[in-house]
Design an enzyme around this catalytic site. Structure first.
Site, PDB file in Angstrom:
ATOM      1  N   MET A  73       0.833  -1.200   0.000  1.00  0.00           N
ATOM      2  CA  MET A  73       0.000   0.000   0.000  1.00  0.00           C
ATOM      3  C   MET A  73       0.872   1.256   0.000  1.00  0.00           C
ATOM      4  O   MET A  73       0.399   2.354   0.303  1.00  0.00           O
ATOM      5  CB  MET A  73      -0.945   0.011   1.200  1.00  0.00           C
ATOM      6  N   ASN A  95       4.056   3.865   1.110  1.00  0.00           N
ATOM      7  CA  ASN A  95       4.688   4.325   2.352  1.00  0.00           C
ATOM      8  C   ASN A  95       5.757   3.316   2.761  1.00  0.00           C
ATOM      9  O   ASN A  95       5.766   2.815   3.887  1.00  0.00           O
ATOM     10  CB  ASN A  95       3.652   4.527   3.450  1.00  0.00           C
ATOM     11  N   HIS A 146       9.630  -3.563   3.469  1.00  0.00           N
ATOM     12  CA  HIS A 146       9.158  -3.773   2.105  1.00  0.00           C
ATOM     13  C   HIS A 146      10.320  -4.091   1.164  1.00  0.00           C
ATOM     14  O   HIS A 146      10.212  -4.958   0.290  1.00  0.00           O
ATOM     15  CB  HIS A 146       8.434  -2.530   1.592  1.00  0.00           C
ATOM     16  N   GLN A 156     -10.178  -2.708   2.883  1.00  0.00           N
ATOM     17  CA  GLN A 156      -9.637  -3.304   4.107  1.00  0.00           C
ATOM     18  C   GLN A 156      -9.577  -2.324   5.271  1.00  0.00           C
ATOM     19  O   GLN A 156      -9.084  -2.676   6.344  1.00  0.00           O
ATOM     20  CB  GLN A 156      -8.260  -3.910   3.842  1.00  0.00           C
ATOM     21  N   LYS A 198       6.045 -11.982   7.393  1.00  0.00           N
ATOM     22  CA  LYS A 198       5.442 -12.717   8.505  1.00  0.00           C
ATOM     23  C   LYS A 198       4.898 -11.796   9.600  1.00  0.00           C
ATOM     24  O   LYS A 198       4.179 -12.266  10.476  1.00  0.00           O
ATOM     25  CB  LYS A 198       6.467 -13.679   9.117  1.00  0.00           C
ATOM     26  N   GLN A 223      -2.772 -12.389   8.119  1.00  0.00           N
ATOM     27  CA  GLN A 223      -2.973 -12.106   6.698  1.00  0.00           C
ATOM     28  C   GLN A 223      -2.325 -13.182   5.840  1.00  0.00           C
ATOM     29  O   GLN A 223      -2.921 -13.669   4.877  1.00  0.00           O
ATOM     30  CB  GLN A 223      -2.377 -10.736   6.356  1.00  0.00           C
ATOM     31  N   ARG A 238       2.975   2.021  10.225  1.00  0.00           N
ATOM     32  CA  ARG A 238       2.271   2.677  11.336  1.00  0.00           C
ATOM     33  C   ARG A 238       3.212   3.183  12.417  1.00  0.00           C
ATOM     34  O   ARG A 238       2.799   3.973  13.269  1.00  0.00           O
ATOM     35  CB  ARG A 238       1.234   1.726  11.929  1.00  0.00           C
TER      36      ARG A 238
END
Length: 277
Positions: free
Chosen positions: A26, A28, A33, A57, A145, A150, A184
């Site tokens: 998504m 950011n 990542h 979501q 992980k 998810q 976050r």
């Protein structure tokens, strides 16, 4: 790096590409990542990354509009990491109808753990990932992980839908103090960031206890919850589960995972540790 915004253009590119490894995001982006991208390079000739902030979501009152959009910085990171294609569709490209709808219905696991606190979240995740798999048609797809539930739901979806993609699970990236890397984390104040590693410290203590043979899962969960709450956290859950299925764990089982979700200030953090006894 090629930036593609339409499904038709991506499908045209895919026809001439050899093997493809895919990393859905998504945006950011952070080091976690990029670790997924680096892993993707180990599995295929080409790496495709998607950036799409998936409205489905996000629950009521969650941060869809406030979610950071950092496209230019993300592009620089992906180009430096050797990504071949960035798929960056508009919302109308993935959801051409006025009303977005859920197309994939995961099993009961979607309503447990994080799903109990974020109704519909995993339906939204499964729907967009299924759509992206259909569009990109990857041979491999890499997931971290850190989002353990998810990963389990996507693994089940791939099996149930007979999707011809091999999932690659990548270990959680962590800061030097143990905090799991997450978009976050940027919401934390400086004081909250100093407190945040307590989440992982409690998981590490639970793992040590389980490895030493402690099978009183309820007592371990309560101890961790009480420690967090004593330091200002609001705990959604701390649970010991079976690692493969995420079903409730029973004494004597060998492969376990400890999962936690808790709020520090306005920020909800999740983490987990695997325990193979």
């Amino acid at each position: 790096m090629q930036i593609i915004r339409s499904i038709a253009e991506l499908r045209a590119w895919r026809k001439q590409a050899a093997s493809v490894a895919f990393v859905p995001t998504m945006g950011n982006l952070h080091a976690g990542h990029i670790a997924l991208v680096n892993e993707a390079h180990q599995h295929a000739a080409h790496v495709v990354v998607s950036i799409f902030v998936n409205r489905l979501q996000f629950g009521q009152g969650e941060d869809f509009d406030a979610y950071p959009r950092t496209f230019d910085d993300d592009c620089a990171k992906l180009e430096a990491a050797g990504v071949d294609v960035l798929f960056f569709p508009l919302e109308a490209e993935l959801y051409p109808h006025v009303r977005q709808s859920f197309n994939v219905e995961p099993p009961h696991l979607q309503d447990e753990l994080c799903g109990a606190f974020r109704p519909g979240h995993f339906r939204g995740v499964a729907t967009v990932v299924a759509k992206l798999f259909n569009i990109v048609q990857p041979d491999f797809a890499c997931f971290g992980k850190k989002d353990y539930q998810q990963l389990a739901i996507i693994r089940g979806m791939v099996e149930d839908l007979n999707s011809p993609v091999q999932l690659v699970a990548v270990d959680t990236g962590r800061a030097d103090d143990g905090l799991a890397l997450s978009s976050r984390n940027g919401y934390l104040t400086s004081e909250e960031r100093a407190e945040a590693p307590r989440l992982y410290r409690n998981l590490a203590l639970m793992r040590e206890a389980l490895l030493s043979g402690d099978s009183d899962y309820a007592a371990l969960e309560t101890r961790a919850r009480q420690d967090l709450e004593a330091h200002g956290w609001r705990v959604d859950y701390v649970e010991v589960r079976q690692a493969q299925t995420l079903e409730v764990a029973h004494a004597g089982e060998k492969n376990l995972v400890v999962l936690v979700a808790a709020r520090l200030g306005k920020t909800r953090l999740i983490d987990n540790v695997e325990v193979a006894r």
